[in-house]
Design an enzyme around this catalytic site. Structure first.
Site, mmCIF file in Angstrom:
data_model
loop_
_atom_site.group_PDB
_atom_site.id
_atom_site.type_symbol
_atom_site.label_atom_id
_atom_site.label_comp_id
_atom_site.label_asym_id
_atom_site.label_seq_id
_atom_site.Cartn_x
_atom_site.Cartn_y
_atom_site.Cartn_z
ATOM 1 N N HIS A 180 60.381 5.934 34.646
ATOM 2 C CA HIS A 180 60.823 7.325 34.663
ATOM 3 C C HIS A 180 62.325 7.273 34.862
ATOM 4 C CE1 HIS A 180 59.931 11.687 36.260
ATOM 5 N NE2 HIS A 180 60.605 11.672 35.123
ATOM 6 N N LEU A 181 63.092 7.921 34.008
ATOM 7 C CA LEU A 181 64.529 7.685 33.905
ATOM 8 C C LEU A 181 65.259 7.892 35.232
ATOM 9 C CD1 LEU A 181 66.808 6.935 31.999
ATOM 10 C CD2 LEU A 181 67.020 9.358 31.392
ATOM 11 N N HIS A 182 65.988 6.849 35.664
ATOM 12 C CA HIS A 182 66.721 6.921 36.931
ATOM 13 C C HIS A 182 67.778 5.835 37.003
ATOM 14 C CE1 HIS A 182 63.653 3.844 37.711
ATOM 15 N NE2 HIS A 182 64.384 3.414 38.727
ATOM 16 N N LEU A 183 68.781 6.107 37.816
ATOM 17 C CA LEU A 183 69.754 5.112 38.259
ATOM 18 C C LEU A 183 69.553 4.859 39.743
ATOM 19 C CD1 LEU A 183 73.198 6.333 36.801
ATOM 20 C CD2 LEU A 183 71.889 4.361 36.010
#
Length: 344
Positions: A180-183
């Site tokens: 799930h898109l994250h930094l």
């Protein structure tokens, strides 16, 4: 989460020196993040209580930083199974729409920019202040880097006055634990060689460089000032997409650092973006001393057990890291391909 509205006037162009204590000259962003992070720790929202962590520099030219974090090794949520570099988002698996409201700290907003970034705690922290930057979790984007997210990460790096605030990305097949898109954003009170080692250009002067005298060779993008952030975000993201197209995984780090050619007159620093192309790694490897993700590639080794922390040598660490890397000539050919791509 509270809105944190910022503009270019909030950017800290030159961070404090390493001799200063982390809290000696915090920025408005540092204060907002760390005060809320400490509050959530006091309220018991993390998987474990984090105190000072034993840390040592491994003897050797790479100046690698080893840190013992046994609780993270035993208490963190097991990584999700990743079987493909293009694995779609799975709403049935753990994802960041399931975070409790109290786990959200801030909503980073830039005027006239439509998409804010949520800042949330990482419930299994590496260090004090370890957070996640999330672009609209409800969209269900998989863990494939986007230029808007990378630009938000670059701006967050400039919002901090701490020289050791770094941000990074673990791609699918590069030890991403949640698809799930994250930094990641984290504070580490030690310089890393990747911030100062010189790199050689791969093409035009403003294109990527190749960084070799570091624990893991990387492609280096550099922004000398805020005016260069959008171009770096665009180019690094295009390069990451090309890496994935070739069947390789990637990791990325954002850190303050010297220009690619070495220290600038007057000591002025900008932002370095390091992109690592590596062999895909699907799942934790049986018998591996540690998983090789963005921290390890950068020379920061969070270790899960005291004997490993006490006995680890630079030679052993480099051997474990380089098992995941391509031969340097192959990396160099890939870098030349990236330089041609970005010159078009």
């Amino acid at each position: 989460p509270e809105d944190f509205v910022y503009g270019e006037e909030d950017f800290v162009l030159q961070a404090a020196g390493w001799e200063d204590e982390p809290g000696s000259a915090p920025s408005r962003f540092d204060r907002a993040l760390l005060e809320r992070w400490d509050d959530r720790m006091e309220r018991g929202l993390f998987r474990y209580r984090l105190g000072p962590l034993p840390t040592r520099l491994l003897p050797g030219p790479m100046r690698m930083v080893a840190q013992l974090n046994a609780q993270r090794g035993t208490e963190r949520r097991p990584p999700q199974p990743v079987l493909s570099l293009r694995q779609p988002f799975d709403p049935a698996a753990f994802n960041f729409t399931r975070l409790r409201p109290a786990e959200l700290l801030l909503r980073l907003r830039r005027p006239r920019r439509p998409d804010p970034l949520l800042v949330a705690i990482n419930a299994s922290p590496l260090e004090r202040g370890h957070v996640l930057l999330l672009p609209d979790p409800a969209r269900g984007l998989p863990q494939a880097l986007t230029a808007p997210l990378l630009l938000g990460g670059l701006e967050a790096a400039l919002l901090s006055a701490h020289p050791g605030f770094r941000l990074g990305f673990n791609g699918l097949g590069g030890c991403a634990s949640v698809n799930h898109l994250h930094l990641h954003g984290f504070y580490l009170r030690h310089p890393l060689l990747v911030e100062s080692a010189p790199a050689r250009p791969l093409g035009p002067p403003h294109g990527p460089s190749f960084l070799t005298a570091v624990p893991a060779p990387a492609f280096l993008f550099y922004a000398a000032d805020p005016a260069g952030l959008e171009a770096v975000a665009r180019d690094a993201c295009r390069a990451a997409e090309r890496v994935a197209d070739t069947g390789l995984a990637y990791n990325l780090l954002i850190t303050r650092g010297d220009p690619p050619g070495g220290p600038a007159p007057g000591g002025q620093r900008g932002l370095r973006v390091l992109l690592w192309a590596r062999r895909p790694s699907f799942g934790a490897e049986a018998g591996a001393a540690f998983n090789v993700a963005l921290c390890e590639l950068a020379g920061y080794l969070p270790l899960p057990a005291a004997p490993l922390f006490e006995e680890m040598t630079e030679e052993e660490a480099l051997r474990a890291i380089r098992e995941h890397l391509l031969p340097e000539p192959q990396l160099l050919r890939l870098g030349e391909d990236l330089a041609r791509l970005l010159a078009d």
